[in-house]
Design a protein around this motif. Structure first.
Motif, PDB file in Angstrom:
ATOM      1  N   ASP A  35      -1.159  -3.594  -3.274  1.00 36.20           N
ATOM      2  CA  ASP A  35      -2.021  -4.566  -2.597  1.00 36.20           C
ATOM      3  C   ASP A  35      -3.339  -3.926  -2.185  1.00 36.20           C
ATOM      4  N   GLU A  36      -3.246  -2.696  -1.689  1.00 40.48           N
ATOM      5  CA  GLU A  36      -4.455  -1.966  -1.292  1.00 40.48           C
ATOM      6  C   GLU A  36      -5.400  -1.788  -2.473  1.00 40.48           C
ATOM      7  N   LYS A  70      -5.424  -3.636  -5.139  1.00 36.23           N
ATOM      8  CA  LYS A  70      -5.648  -4.917  -5.804  1.00 36.23           C
ATOM      9  C   LYS A  70      -5.302  -4.845  -7.301  1.00 36.23           C
ATOM     10  N   ALA A 117       5.203  -6.785  -1.028  1.00 43.61           N
ATOM     11  CA  ALA A 117       3.915  -6.575  -1.682  1.00 43.61           C
ATOM     12  C   ALA A 117       3.576  -7.794  -2.529  1.00 43.61           C
ATOM     13  N   ASN A 118       2.490  -8.449  -2.226  1.00 43.79           N
ATOM     14  CA  ASN A 118       2.112  -9.671  -2.929  1.00 43.79           C
ATOM     15  C   ASN A 118       1.796  -9.432  -4.400  1.00 43.79           C
ATOM     16  N   CYS A 119       1.430  -8.179  -4.722  1.00 38.53           N
ATOM     17  CA  CYS A 119       1.010  -7.874  -6.091  1.00 38.53           C
ATOM     18  C   CYS A 119       2.178  -7.508  -6.994  1.00 38.53           C
TER      19      CYS A 119
END
Length: 547
Positions: free
Chosen positions: A251-252, A254, A271-273
């Motif tokens: 996420d950091e 991207k 983690a959204n990613c």
């Protein structure tokens, strides 16, 4: 329904196949009341060759009209009276639908299993498999399934070789980072993954692939930070600590992360990613519990897992899911992971009061030394299983699941301590049991057992990537290479979907639906985790993928 059969047998009236053909046409057009009248005419005709199809069609009409009780009774009589008819497999499926509509899901599952084991019609078996495995949620009212109809759809039969899946070739912009985080510099696994993954991505999908090898969590995070801006997707595999660290750093940076290796719990919720390409140990255990309760109809279970983070994750996953499906956990125990002797734990497991009250036996192998001497005398001590108690107490039908997870190196040792699997008990294991030589050696214990795993240890569906890679190398691809090939195919499909629909990786993964590789099945849940664990069965000679 019975009076129609009686009238038919007493009648000599004549009527041809025109009425039956008209009834079928009307059924397909959802004109059920009219179809019923023509079926009655056929039944009154006295033409013996049309009796069976007409009776089956009447069952289908009852289902389409919502008359589930009538359809269930008729289907039950049909399969009893005409077990060798070509319509029998269809009647079993119709009975499954009727039972499902009546809320009798376990009986419905048994009928679907009968179709899968005994059926021959491709479309019918595919429908039964999809419903039984949860890929389709319900039967379709008025669905037309009939002998002689189209049989061109692929049948989910392990004895039939499916057609290779074709790779979709298209222009995909950007590159993919393959991040391999294995702490042991002598481990050959990263090389196997890299070779297969890059071959499929570069040669088959036309996507450039950048591979980086690291040996620590910190090194993995630094590589991701350095390279994330120049790639569209990072595929990470390796040590759990490093893999989770990279996942949480996505996420950091991207950068979408496709986590190829399984961990104790899914990392995607944090983690959204992130997308978990393989189901976690917890999710695998839940799949075993679901299969035991829903597909096999078992209502009681025992669980024995090592005292490790992974073992505890599997124990909690199994027990929670089994209870959620109205099952009872009689006992759930842990043992020391490095223990050479787990007799005490096995003894405690199989002598739990709730289990013995249901009439299950204790075998000689799980008794303490004092108890063995009490029952058999000191001169007969040993590990050979011998029943204690009355055989009349033993249930003929399986009544309980035994979820036993272990490290593969422990199979022979622990099986000798287990002795045998008592009547009424079905053994479930984790992927640590996937040692075919050990399974065969311990056939008394393992034959008929179920194994839950993140991927199949053998190819049960040929893909173009698998065939192409297999042709270029004399050695059969290893499990890691097969995983890498499937991961490459999935990654290419994921990127293509993102381009076509202008969505992020997580959204694309949840919207794409099921992906089937050579050894991996992927169906991503809203939380980002693949929920499709593989269910395998050892039949005494080989491991067979069931789901």
């Amino acid at each position: 329904m019975p009076f129609l059969i009686l009238i038919l047998l007493l009648s000599g009236a004549a009527s041809g196949s025109e009425d039956l053909d008209r009834a079928i046409t009307q059924f397909k057009s959802s004109e059920y009341d009219d179809a019923r009248e023509h079926v009655r005419a056929v039944l009154l005709s006295g033409i013996e060759t049309e009796l069976v199809p007409a009776l089956y069609l009447m069952i289908k009409i009852d289902l389409a009209l919502g008359m589930a009780e009538s359809a269930e009774r008729a289907a039950t009589r049909f399969v009893s009276n005409y077990p060798s008819s070509e319509f029998a497999q269809f009647a079993h499926f119709a009975r499954a639908e009727a039972l499902s509509n009546l809320g009798r899901s376990r009986e419905s599952k048994r009928e679907l299993d009968w179709v899968l084991e005994n059926g021959s019609d491709a479309r019918l078996m595919l429908r039964a498999l999809n419903i039984s495995s949860g890929e389709e949620d319900e039967f379709q009212q008025g669905e037309w399934l009939y002998p002689g109809e189209s049989r061109t759809e692929p049948v989910a039969d392990r004895e039939t070789e499916p057609e290779p899946a074709q790779v979709e070739r298209r222009e995909i912009e950007g590159s993919v980072l393959l991040l391999l985080a294995f702490p042991d510099p002598t481990d050959p696994t990263p090389d196997k993954i890299s070779e297969a993954f890059c071959f499929a991505m570069n040669d088959l999908h036309g996507v450039s692939c950048l591979t980086e090898r690291v040996y620590s969590a910190q090194g993995a995070i630094e590589k991701l930070r350095d390279l994330s801006s120049s790639v569209r997707l990072c595929c990470v595999a390796g040590d759990e600590g490093a893999v989770v660290a990279v996942s949480l750093a996505g996420d950091e940076c991207k950068c979408p992360i496709l986590k190829l290796t399984s961990t104790q719990h899914p990392a995607s919720p944090y983690a959204n990613c992130l997308i978990d390409f393989l189901p976690s140990l917890e999710t695998q255990a839940k799949a075993a519990a679901e299969y035991a309760a829903s597909n096999l109809g078992l209502t009681h279970a025992l669980a024995l897992c090592p005292q490790t983070d992974g073992g505890l994750a599997m124990r909690s996953g199994f027990t929670e899911e089994f209870r959620a499906r109205s099952g009872a956990i009689d006992t759930a125990l842990s043992y020391q992971a490095d223990a050479s002797n787990i007799r005490a734990e096995i003894h405690a497991l199989f002598t739990t009061p709730a289990r013995l009250e249901r009439g299950h036996e204790v075998s000689k192998a799980v008794l303490t030394r004092e108890e063995r001497e009490k029952y058999f005398g000191s001169d007969r001590a040993g590990d050979v299983a011998q029943a204690v108690g009355s055989d009349s107490l033993i249930h003929e039908e399986p009544q309980e699941a035994f979820f036993f997870t272990l490290n593969g190196e422990q199979i022979n040792n622990y099986c000798s301590q287990l002795g045998d699997i008592q009547k009424g008990t079905i053994l479930f294991g984790n992927s640590g049991w996937l040692d075919e030589r050990a399974l065969i050696v311990q056939k008394l214990i393992t034959s008929g057992m179920y194994i839950v795993a993140p991927l199949s240890p053998i190819v049960d569906r040929e893909t173009e990537s698998f065939l192409s890679y297999d042709e270029r190398d004399e050695a059969y691809p290893s499990a890691w290479e097969l995983l890498a090939l499937d991961a490459a195919d999935y990654s290419a499909r994921l990127l293509g979907y993102m381009d076509d629909n202008h969505v992020d990786a997580r959204t694309a993964a949840t919207e794409m639906g099921e992906f089937r590789g050579a050894t991996v099945v992927v169906n991503v849940a809203p939380n980002g985790e693949n929920r499709s664990a593989r269910i395998l069965r050892f039949d005494g000679e080989s491991v067979i993928p069931l789901k």
